[in-house]
Enzyme design. Sequence first.
Site, PDB file in Angstrom:
ATOM      1  N   GLU A 167       0.891  -1.160   0.000  1.00 12.10           N
ATOM      2  CA  GLU A 167       0.000   0.000   0.000  1.00 12.10           C
ATOM      3  C   GLU A 167       0.929   1.209   0.000  1.00 12.10           C
ATOM      4  O   GLU A 167       1.694   1.404   0.946  1.00 12.10           O
ATOM      5  CB  GLU A 167      -0.899  -0.038   1.233  1.00 12.10           C
ATOM      6  CG  GLU A 167      -2.139   0.803   1.096  1.00 12.10           C
ATOM      7  CD  GLU A 167      -2.017   2.139   1.794  1.00 12.10           C
ATOM      8  OE1 GLU A 167      -1.710   3.128   1.085  1.00 12.10           O
ATOM      9  OE2 GLU A 167      -2.218   2.203   3.018  1.00 12.10           O
TER      10      GLU A 167
ATOM     11  N   CYS B 294      -1.422   9.022   3.234  1.00 14.90           N
ATOM     12  CA  CYS B 294      -1.313   8.720   1.805  1.00 14.90           C
ATOM     13  C   CYS B 294      -2.633   9.002   1.121  1.00 14.90           C
ATOM     14  O   CYS B 294      -2.692   9.165  -0.086  1.00 14.90           O
ATOM     15  CB  CYS B 294      -0.856   7.287   1.586  1.00 14.90           C
ATOM     16  SG  CYS B 294      -1.947   6.109   2.286  1.00 14.90           S
TER      17      CYS B 294
END
Length: 506
Positions: free
Chosen positions: A265, A299
């Site tokens: 990720e 993020c």
Amino acid sequence: RSLEALLAEIAAGGTGAFMAMPVIDGQRLDGTSRMVVSPIDAATVAGAVIEADAAIADRAMAAASRGFAAWAATPARQRADTLRRAAERLEAERGRAIALLQVEGGKTLDDALAEVREATDFLRYYAAEAERLFGSAQTMPGPTGEDNRLSQRGRGVFVTISPWNFPLAIFVGQVSAALAAGNAVVAKPAEQTPLVAAFAVELLHAAGVPVSALHLVPGDGRIGARLVAHGAVAGVAFTGSTQTAQAINRALAARSGPIVPLIAETGGINAMIVDATALPEQVADDVVTSAFRSAGQRCSALRLLCVQADIAGRIVQLVAGAARELSIGDPREPATHVGPVIDIEAKARLERWIAAHMAAGRVVWQGEAPQAGHFVAPAIIALDRPEDLAEEVFGPVLHVVRWREDALDRLLQGIAANGYGLTLGIHSRIDDRIERIVARLAVGNVYVNRNMIGAVVGTQPFGGSGLSGTGPKAGGPHYLPRFAIEQTVATNTAASGVNASLAVLG
Ligand code: UN1
């Protein structure tokens, strides 16, 4: 304060400081320590860490290999119960967790609390998922006289490598997923946040995770590389930069051992598309939350605001006005909205970025931030096209482009061109347009007429594709199977022993 004095204080207890060190088979390993300094003022000592060296990393992998069989043989229900106990313990000890998240991670009270909540959500969600998926073998339909069962089991030793921006939630999320699926785990936390990780491991062990099934190796990227290259690795879960994920991929490909999965990720250049039908005040509020809260260190955070030209001036004005109201400073103060960035390198990188755009006359607004500590004043930078932003700027910096009605396709093309696909925001009242945009962009998490951070475990599984990661989504129904191997057992049950219906199909 000297390192010796600090270590004595920690040993004596009674200070807020904390110690992180390699933990193998429950044994805490001694070595050379360094202080962990808080990003809040670059002076407060959060604790000390003893980092692993290559030999310790190898020992951890060997210990996990030995510990795997017993944990894999523990019934899924029992593994799940252990994780649920850890969730309860974490709730009971949230005061300590929050204090560490604040001083080591620079988290505001809101963010620290949300992170404890997310960590407990992961523990309970993966516990429930383990029971659903691994509780019992699934009977598959087939001809009579034949019994087909599909079951899943752990892969072996999982290496988890976690980021500093969610030092508790993502650390616990990765570790608990791997454990829930029946793997032994070697966990390597971000070098900036080893203390929170050490706290979490202590808690998981106290909740009943066998010390042989979970080992901790604090260290930097070299230790991560060592773990990933080890012959015993059966899978890697990584959250962090795209570049590191690519390096892990190469390292795994270069090994001669089994072919193992990487669950990554990574980052994003996340856009929000705002058209002229959007509600300006709501947009401003959602933009400030998405771009500047958590100092932009998610993020999922908004990097590129794309506003229809007719309303762009007004939106930027409202965003700047709302951002000016943010209180930036010591995150331990309850009234603070935005804390520091993680370290001096992050601060320097962000300030260079802002200065370069300032020189080009592109900074349309910048706020203020305290001088001492790693604070960065939020900024808004005007760009011409989405393609002008080609890298993830991990901090409180918002880039803005304008688009015209007849150029929406061009805009979408420009956004897609960056190759990332993590989060996307849309503010519009035109359903057709929303659908068209969603269909056009291969982005993992889309948020419509709301902010674009804070995905919820279970109901909003999180993760993207392309440069943003491999999937499957964390906190979603397809995550745990990726940590497991499947086994089909087909048994001939015909009373005579000869089963005519068992055709050989190839
Ligand atoms: C990350 O920043 O690595 O949706 C993940 C969110 C968080 C996940 C961010 N739950 O903002």
